[in-house]
Structure formats: structure tokens, C-alpha cells
Design a protein around this motif. Structure first.
Motif, PDB file in Angstrom:
ATOM      1  N   GLU A  99       0.848  -1.185   0.000  1.00  8.58           N
ATOM      2  CA  GLU A  99       0.000   0.000   0.000  1.00  8.58           C
ATOM      3  C   GLU A  99       0.887   1.239   0.000  1.00  8.58           C
ATOM      4  N   VAL A 100       0.628   2.144  -0.938  1.00 13.90           N
ATOM      5  CA  VAL A 100       1.468   3.335  -1.102  1.00 13.90           C
ATOM      6  C   VAL A 100       0.756   4.523  -0.466  1.00 13.90           C
ATOM      7  N   PRO A 101       1.205   4.965   0.716  1.00 16.27           N
ATOM      8  CA  PRO A 101       0.509   6.065   1.408  1.00 16.27           C
ATOM      9  C   PRO A 101       0.774   7.409   0.755  1.00 16.27           C
ATOM     10  N   SER A 102      -0.103   8.359   1.010  1.00 16.90           N
ATOM     11  CA  SER A 102       0.077   9.697   0.440  1.00 16.90           C
ATOM     12  C   SER A 102       1.128  10.496   1.195  1.00 16.90           C
ATOM     13  N   ASP A 103       1.293  10.206   2.476  1.00 17.07           N
ATOM     14  CA  ASP A 103       2.280  10.918   3.292  1.00 17.07           C
ATOM     15  C   ASP A 103       3.673  10.377   2.999  1.00 17.07           C
ATOM     16  N   TYR A 104       4.597  11.278   2.691  1.00 15.67           N
ATOM     17  CA  TYR A 104       5.929  10.844   2.288  1.00 15.67           C
ATOM     18  C   TYR A 104       6.666  10.141   3.424  1.00 15.67           C
ATOM     19  N   GLN A 105       6.527  10.625   4.641  1.00 16.15           N
ATOM     20  CA  GLN A 105       7.200   9.983   5.775  1.00 16.15           C
ATOM     21  C   GLN A 105       6.657   8.564   5.991  1.00 16.15           C
ATOM     22  N   ALA A 106       5.371   8.396   5.759  1.00 17.90           N
ATOM     23  CA  ALA A 106       4.784   7.053   5.868  1.00 17.90           C
ATOM     24  C   ALA A 106       5.320   6.152   4.759  1.00 17.90           C
ATOM     25  N   LEU A 107       5.529   6.720   3.578  1.00 20.99           N
ATOM     26  CA  LEU A 107       6.101   5.945   2.477  1.00 20.99           C
ATOM     27  C   LEU A 107       7.527   5.517   2.816  1.00 20.99           C
ATOM     28  N   ALA A 109       8.652   4.915   5.751  1.00 18.55           N
ATOM     29  CA  ALA A 109       8.546   3.857   6.739  1.00 18.55           C
ATOM     30  C   ALA A 109       8.221   2.518   6.071  1.00 18.55           C
ATOM     31  N   VAL A 110       7.347   2.542   5.047  1.00 20.58           N
ATOM     32  CA  VAL A 110       7.029   1.321   4.304  1.00 20.58           C
ATOM     33  C   VAL A 110       8.289   0.766   3.649  1.00 20.58           C
ATOM     34  N   GLU A 112      11.399   1.284   4.530  1.00 21.72           N
ATOM     35  CA  GLU A 112      12.344   0.829   5.556  1.00 21.72           C
ATOM     36  C   GLU A 112      11.948  -0.540   6.100  1.00 21.72           C
ATOM     37  N   GLN A 113      10.649  -0.765   6.230  1.00 27.15           N
ATOM     38  CA  GLN A 113      10.166  -2.038   6.734  1.00 27.15           C
ATOM     39  C   GLN A 113      10.500  -3.180   5.775  1.00 27.15           C
ATOM     40  N   LEU A 114      10.423  -2.897   4.489  1.00 28.58           N
ATOM     41  CA  LEU A 114      10.707  -3.923   3.490  1.00 28.58           C
ATOM     42  C   LEU A 114      12.202  -4.169   3.325  1.00 28.58           C
ATOM     43  N   GLU A 115      12.974  -3.104   3.475  1.00 29.97           N
ATOM     44  CA  GLU A 115      14.410  -3.211   3.208  1.00 29.97           C
ATOM     45  C   GLU A 115      15.155  -2.246   4.129  1.00 29.97           C
ATOM     46  N   PRO A 116      15.819  -2.720   5.157  1.00 32.00           N
ATOM     47  CA  PRO A 116      16.538  -1.832   6.070  1.00 32.00           C
ATOM     48  C   PRO A 116      17.469  -0.879   5.312  1.00 32.00           C
ATOM     49  N   GLY A 117      17.355   0.396   5.633  1.00 35.62           N
ATOM     50  CA  GLY A 117      18.155   1.414   4.958  1.00 35.62           C
ATOM     51  C   GLY A 117      17.469   2.031   3.764  1.00 35.62           C
ATOM     52  N   LYS A 120      16.311   5.966   3.919  1.00 36.55           N
ATOM     53  CA  LYS A 120      17.311   6.982   3.555  1.00 36.55           C
ATOM     54  C   LYS A 120      17.598   6.959   2.062  1.00 36.55           C
ATOM     55  N   LYS A 121      17.584   5.758   1.474  1.00 37.94           N
ATOM     56  CA  LYS A 121      17.817   5.663   0.036  1.00 37.94           C
ATOM     57  C   LYS A 121      16.675   6.307  -0.754  1.00 37.94           C
ATOM     58  N   LEU A 122      15.459   6.195  -0.218  1.00 37.42           N
ATOM     59  CA  LEU A 122      14.328   6.865  -0.872  1.00 37.42           C
ATOM     60  C   LEU A 122      14.537   8.378  -0.863  1.00 37.42           C
TER      61      LEU A 122
END
Length: 497
Positions: A99-107, A109-110, A112-117, A120-122
């Protein structure tokens, strides 16, 4: 000097060109073969209460669209209510969903949860994408691209490396992300640019910024509200719209267009801007007056066509969001069938748009408005049996995802739209839906020219010329074409409209 200008076609680029031309003080007439505006963005209203957008459904790059209205002293909010979608969309994979949230900070977090680091890369990816967006969409695409010399300047030279023109998009994405879901998330926006991610320049990461950071929006009432608003802006500038008025011939003499034959009658104009399919427009000219021959068009790389189903359901469908991407199969397999094998996909992916999740006006109460879209190769034969085969595949996926069995029995409206319909309704070359692919060789000056090389007062606009496919680029294309016509010195012919 005021010019009398004809616009062929009332799609986004034609509506844009008309409004800007009239704003400059010219007499402008738009001729459209259909009974209303929109072109591929027409609206379909059914007798049993459904309203479908027949074409574009993604409202991205809202700042570019807003700029159109601001150029005339308005705002989009003067014409329609724009709402932010949250989530922006869902992607369904074989082993889960994202699920792709509208809030960038929430994105972040998504990611980061899938792939540590990956959070920051986003950030790093989007910083670079923002630069490309601001340079590309706000500078590069505003040029008519008559010559590469337009791009010779210290500022553009300084931008060249940062734009990653020579890097392919897939390799670029994998510098940042390795999780397959995140790679698919980043690659999705370029699918409709008309080639595999391996052949699209990394510059087009600008679309990730234009979508994921600036947000996915929806104009209440549907995308046709944008069409309606642009027509109204044109009307306020003095544009005259003529519907059910197909242009059948372009009359020329002495290196100029003299007029257009419309419903068997000749109408004289000082200049013509063709928002119609570029290839079709040129078939209305003698071969020696065309910019390009059939061999040229056969050698172009086109963006996909598609199979669309407009569907009405007698009940609400659980789990579906406004936008849902069904990526249950390998992306590359589907892409190869489109661009390499040029065949119907063996393992198809598709997209579902359910605007009734956001907008109750597009379906009867308690019902659901849904259209399904499957990208296809251009030039395919699409008989009813083949369409139905893929419809059943998509319905089966929907049943698995929603948990609702026998969905076909709940349908109270169904209409298919495919390659042959694009040809019949829009004279689309090979039934293309999205114009030319944005490969490196078909970028900027590599696209079909905006100006006819032998007829000084004939110009082209839309998705087959500069700057390329998509709603915001088409609006920009119309603006550029209008500016080019405004520079034109004319020889006045006797008018007969």
C-alpha cells in the motif's frame, strides 16, 4: 496581427493550444469529430447511472496542471474539487501487497520495513528525482525542439550529468533498492512511457517525484472535469468549438495550408494546429508534403495500446482501492510480450480503477464503478473471443483478491475497448493508446517535429510530438504549439467560415 487559427481535435493538447492561441488575441476554431471534447479523455455516461472516464485516470504533476489555469488568472479549484488519494494506490503481488501512502514519511517507513536502509535511500532517490523534475518539466519540456541548439547553454550543460540521460532506468533504480517490491514500485511509473525500464533513460525518475512526492489526486466528478474546465477557459478567451465536425482534407498551395475540408466544405485559415493523430494528419496531405513516410512510422517505438473494460457492479467490492495494480506475474514477461514479441501477453498484469471508492457520483448508490486496463502491444488483432479470454483472467484475479465469487453475475454494465477502437475513434497509428515511447533516441529533437517542414503554417501537438505522452506533457505541448503559431508571419487568405 490577429490570425484565424484552426485546431484539429479537442483532446488535452488541442484544448490547451486553443486557449493559449485565443489568449494571444487570435480567432480560434476547434474542430472535433466526436460530439464533445476530451479526445481520448472523453466521458462515457450509461443509461443505468454510471459515469466512466474513458481515458486517463491518474492525476499526477498537479503543479503543471495548476500552471495552465494560473496562466489565465484562475486556479483548478475555480472549476473542480481536487482530493488527495490515501493510499495513492495498492500493488498486488503473488506473495502479498504493498500500500502506497500519500504521506511521504509514511512511504519512507514502508520502504524501511521492506528493506533496512531503504528509507534513507528513498530520500536520496527523491532528491535526485526532484532535480530532474524541476529541470525537465519546468525547463526542458517547454522547448519546441526544432534543434539541439535550443539546449546549448551553460545551465543546461551543467545539468546534463545530473539528469542521467545515458543511464537506463532499471540499473538506476537498483543502485538504490534491491527488494523486488520496491523495484516494482519505482519502475511502475515508466511502464506507459513505452519501453522496458532497461530502455528508458533514468532521467524519467522525475515521474516518481511527480507522483509519489507531489501525490496522486482525483478531481471529483472524474478526470473529465479537467477537460470541461479547459474548454471553459478556452471559451472565456473566445474559442469557438465545433463538434461532430471531422476534418477530411488539408488544402495547400505555395508552401502553406490554405484551409480545411470539414463535412465537405472548405474553410480558410491562416494557420492550423493538428492535435489529431500525427500520422493520420499527414495522410490528409500529399506524400511530398508530409514530414515522414510510412517507413519512418513503422520504425518508431510506440508506447502500448491496451484492452479496457468499463464495468458496473450491482454491489460494492471489498478491499479494492481507487487505484490497484495487479502485478501477480513477472513484470518483464509482460513487457517483453508488448515490446519484443508484440503478442498478447502470456502472463498478463493489469490495472483496476475504482473511482466510486472516492466519488459517489460515478455510480448508483450501493454500486461500484470499475474499469480494468491491460497494456498491450500495438497492432494486435483483438477479436471478441480474445478480449473475453483476458476479461475472464482479470475477473478471476479480482475474485481472489476481493473474496467475492461469481463477480461476472453482478455486472450490470460491461463495455470493452481495445486496439481496433483506438484506430476507429482516434485514427491512432497501430491502435496506440499512449503515443511514442520515451526512449533516448525518441526524446526531445528525436520526436516527430512540431512544425511541418514544407508548409510554414501547419503545426502538430499532442502525444506523438514534443514533449511526449501524458496529460501534463500534452497540456504543455499545446502551449508550445500556440507560441510557435504566434511567431508566424502570415499571408491572409479570404475567409469563408
Amino acid at each position: 496581427m490577429q490570425k484565424k487559427i484552426a485546431i484539429i481535435g479537442a483532446g488535452f493538447s488541442g484544448l490547451s493550444a486553443a486557449a493559449y492561441s485565443a489568449q494571444a488575441g487570435h480567432e480560434v476554431h476547434v474542430f472535433e469529430k466526436h460530439d464533445g471534447p476530451g479526445g481520448r479523455a472523453r466521458q462515457l455516461k450509461t443509461d443505468n447511472g454510471y459515469t466512466f472516464d474513458m481515458g486517463p485516470s491518474w492525476y499526477w504533476m498537479p503543479d503543471i496542471i495548476e500552471q495552465f489555469f494560473q496562466d489565465f488568472g484562475y486556479s483548478a479549484s475555480n472549476f473542480y474539487e481536487l482530493v488527495s488519494l490515501n493510499p495513492q494506490f495498492d500493488i498486488i503481488f503473488a506473495d502479498g501487497s504493498l500500500e502506497v501512502p500519500s504521506d511521504y514519511q509514511a512511504l519512507k517507513a514502508v520502504c524501511e520495513q521492506l528493506e533496512p536502509g531503504a528509507g534513507k535511500k528513498l530520500d536520496a532517490f527523491m532528491v535526485a528525482a526532484k532535480y530532474k523534475y524541476q529541470t525537465g518539466m519546468l525547463q526542458f519540456v517547454q522547448k519546441p525542439c526544432h534543434s539541439w541548439w535550443e539546449f546549448v547553454s551553460p545551465s543546461i550543460a551543467a545539468s546534463a550529468l545530473k539528469l542521467d540521460l545515458l543511464s537506463n532506468f532499471r540499473r538506476y533504480v537498483k543502485r538504490y533498492f534491491s527488494h523486488p517490491w520496491l523495484v516494482s514500485l519505482m519502475e511502475f511509473p515508466v511502464i506507459f512511457l513505452g519501453a522496458s525500464p532497461q530502455k528508458i533513460p533514468a532521467m524519467y525518475s522525475l515521474m516518481n517525484y511527480g507522483g509519489y512526492v507531489l501525490g496522486t489526486w482525483y478531481p471529483m466528478g472524474g478526470m473529465f472535469e479537467l477537460v470541461r474546465a479547459m474548454q471553459e477557459v478556452g471559451e472565456r478567451q473566445g474559442v469557438k468549438y465545433h463538434y461532430n465536425q471531422p476534418v477530411t482534407n488539408i488544402s495547400t498551395a505555395d508552401g502553406m495550408v490554405k484551409g480545411l475540408v470539414i463535412n465537405g466544405e472548405m474553410h480558410h485559415f491562416d494557420a492550423v494546429i493538428a492535435s489529431s493523430d500525427y500520422h493520420h494528419t499527414e495522410t490528409m496531405l500529399k506524400p511530398e508534403l508530409r514530414n515522414y513516410d510510412e517507413k519512418y512510422w513503422a520504425g518508431r517505438t510506440f508506447a502500448p495500446s491496451c484492452l479496457i473494460y468499463y464495468l458496473g457492479f450491482r454491489q460494492r467490492l471489498p478491499r479494492l482501492k481507487h487505484h490497484t495494480l495487479f502485478f501477480e506475474e513477472e513484470l518483464d514477461a509482460h513487457i517483453d510480450d508488448i515490446y519484443e514479441h508484440k503478442t498478447w501477453p502470456r502472463k498478463p498484469l493489469f490495472y483496476a480503477c475504482c473511482p466510486s471508492k472516492t466519488d459517489p457520483s460515478v455510480a448508483p448508490e450501493g454500486h461500484e464503478n470499475l474499469f480494468l486496463l491491460m497494456p498491450l502491444a500495438t497492432g494486435l488483432k483483438d477479436d471478441e473471443a480474445t478480449r473475453e479470454q483476458y476479461f475472464q483472467h482479470m475477473i478471476a484475479s479480482l475474485e481472489r483478491y476481493t473474496g467475492v465469487s461469481h463477480l461476472a453475475n453482478l455486472i450490470d454494465y460491461k463495455q470493452a475497448y481495445c486496439v481496433q477502437d483506438f484506430i476507429q475513434d482516434y485514427n491512432a497509428y497501430a491502435g496506440n493508446a499512449y503515443g511514442l515511447a520515451n526512449t533516448l533516441s525518441q526524446t526531445a529533437v528525436g520526436k516527430p517535429a512540431m512544425r511541418n517542414k514544407r508548409l510554414s503554417n501547419l503545426f502538430y501537438t499532442g502525444q506523438l510530438t514534443v514533449p511526449g505522452p501524458g496529460v501534463p506533457p500534452s497540456i504543455i505541448s499545446g502551449k508550445i504549439a500556440a507560441a510557435e503559431v504566434n511567431k508566424l508571419k502570415i499571408i491572409r487568405y479570404e475567409n469563408a467560415l
